[in-house]
Design a protein around this motif. Sequence first.
Motif, PDB file in Angstrom:
ATOM      1  N   ALA A  52      15.057  -3.476   4.570  1.00 47.97           N
ATOM      2  CA  ALA A  52      15.612  -4.710   3.992  1.00 47.97           C
ATOM      3  C   ALA A  52      14.825  -5.147   2.756  1.00 47.97           C
ATOM      4  N   LEU A  53      13.540  -4.819   2.732  1.00 50.74           N
ATOM      5  CA  LEU A  53      12.698  -5.161   1.589  1.00 50.74           C
ATOM      6  C   LEU A  53      12.756  -4.090   0.497  1.00 50.74           C
ATOM      7  N   GLY A  54      13.507  -3.018   0.754  1.00 48.81           N
ATOM      8  CA  GLY A  54      13.630  -1.944  -0.223  1.00 48.81           C
ATOM      9  C   GLY A  54      12.399  -1.054  -0.318  1.00 48.81           C
ATOM     10  N   LEU A  55      11.600  -1.028   0.750  1.00 48.90           N
ATOM     11  CA  LEU A  55      10.379  -0.230   0.739  1.00 48.90           C
ATOM     12  C   LEU A  55      10.638   1.133   1.375  1.00 48.90           C
ATOM     13  N   PRO A  56      10.104   2.210   0.783  1.00 49.84           N
ATOM     14  CA  PRO A  56      10.442   3.560   1.237  1.00 49.84           C
ATOM     15  C   PRO A  56       9.667   4.068   2.447  1.00 49.84           C
ATOM     16  N   GLU A  57       8.599   3.374   2.826  1.00 52.94           N
ATOM     17  CA  GLU A  57       7.841   3.853   3.980  1.00 52.94           C
ATOM     18  C   GLU A  57       7.061   2.749   4.665  1.00 52.94           C
ATOM     19  N   VAL A  58       6.680   3.052   5.907  1.00 48.95           N
ATOM     20  CA  VAL A  58       5.814   2.180   6.707  1.00 48.95           C
ATOM     21  C   VAL A  58       4.501   2.928   6.877  1.00 48.95           C
ATOM     22  N   ARG A  59       3.407   2.210   6.758  1.00 52.09           N
ATOM     23  CA  ARG A  59       2.087   2.803   6.974  1.00 52.09           C
ATOM     24  C   ARG A  59       1.345   1.988   8.033  1.00 52.09           C
ATOM     25  N   LEU A  60       0.471   2.676   8.745  1.00 54.44           N
ATOM     26  CA  LEU A  60      -0.370   2.027   9.747  1.00 54.44           C
ATOM     27  C   LEU A  60      -1.583   2.901   9.982  1.00 54.44           C
ATOM     28  N   TYR A  61      -2.540   2.355  10.706  1.00 59.91           N
ATOM     29  CA  TYR A  61      -3.639   3.186  11.189  1.00 59.91           C
ATOM     30  C   TYR A  61      -3.965   2.757  12.601  1.00 59.91           C
ATOM     31  N   THR A  62      -4.606   3.670  13.316  1.00 58.10           N
ATOM     32  CA  THR A  62      -5.054   3.390  14.672  1.00 58.10           C
ATOM     33  C   THR A  62      -6.448   3.963  14.830  1.00 58.10           C
ATOM     34  N   ASN A  63      -7.216   3.385  15.715  1.00 58.88           N
ATOM     35  CA  ASN A  63      -8.552   3.897  15.979  1.00 58.88           C
ATOM     36  C   ASN A  63      -8.432   5.277  16.617  1.00 58.88           C
ATOM     37  N   ALA A  64      -9.281   6.200  16.202  1.00 58.31           N
ATOM     38  CA  ALA A  64      -9.235   7.560  16.737  1.00 58.31           C
ATOM     39  C   ALA A  64      -9.464   7.590  18.243  1.00 58.31           C
TER      40      ALA A  64
END
Length: 148
Positions: A101-113
């Motif tokens: 909806a925001l016109g953004l091409p990807e989602v990013r995240l991180y998680t603790n190993a």
Amino acid sequence: MTTGVRAAVPADVPAVKAVTDMAYHHYIARIGVVPQPMEADHMANVAAGRVFVTGDPVTGLVVIEERADHLFLDSIAVHPDAHGTGVGRRLLEFVDARARALGLPEVRLYTNAMMWENQKIYPKFGYEVVERRTDGPYDRIHYRKRLG
């Protein structure tokens, strides 16, 4: 947008804190530090429109941030009593819909190993590992999901 997910309001802050703490508390012993979401300024995040919740009472939430070229999923938390009920899936679907909806091409995240459960979950939802990086006391695996 995905039904059942709404923007958090100031009255939700105690529930946002409680669900976040319950979702992340068990990781303290494993990773040796308090997970960053537990130390977040929940009121500031709610005021900034970054927190979205589901359930009444709140059973899950996401904290997201719009960036220039992606939507950053800062935190996702599901109350332990709601594990296995689809809350996490609904929240991840909401995040995808919000990015689109925001016109953004990807989602990013991180998680603790050391949060190895997450390393099994995110690839099932289309996330791929980008890199592993240490940020202060946190050993993080960074993911992205390209949206079609």
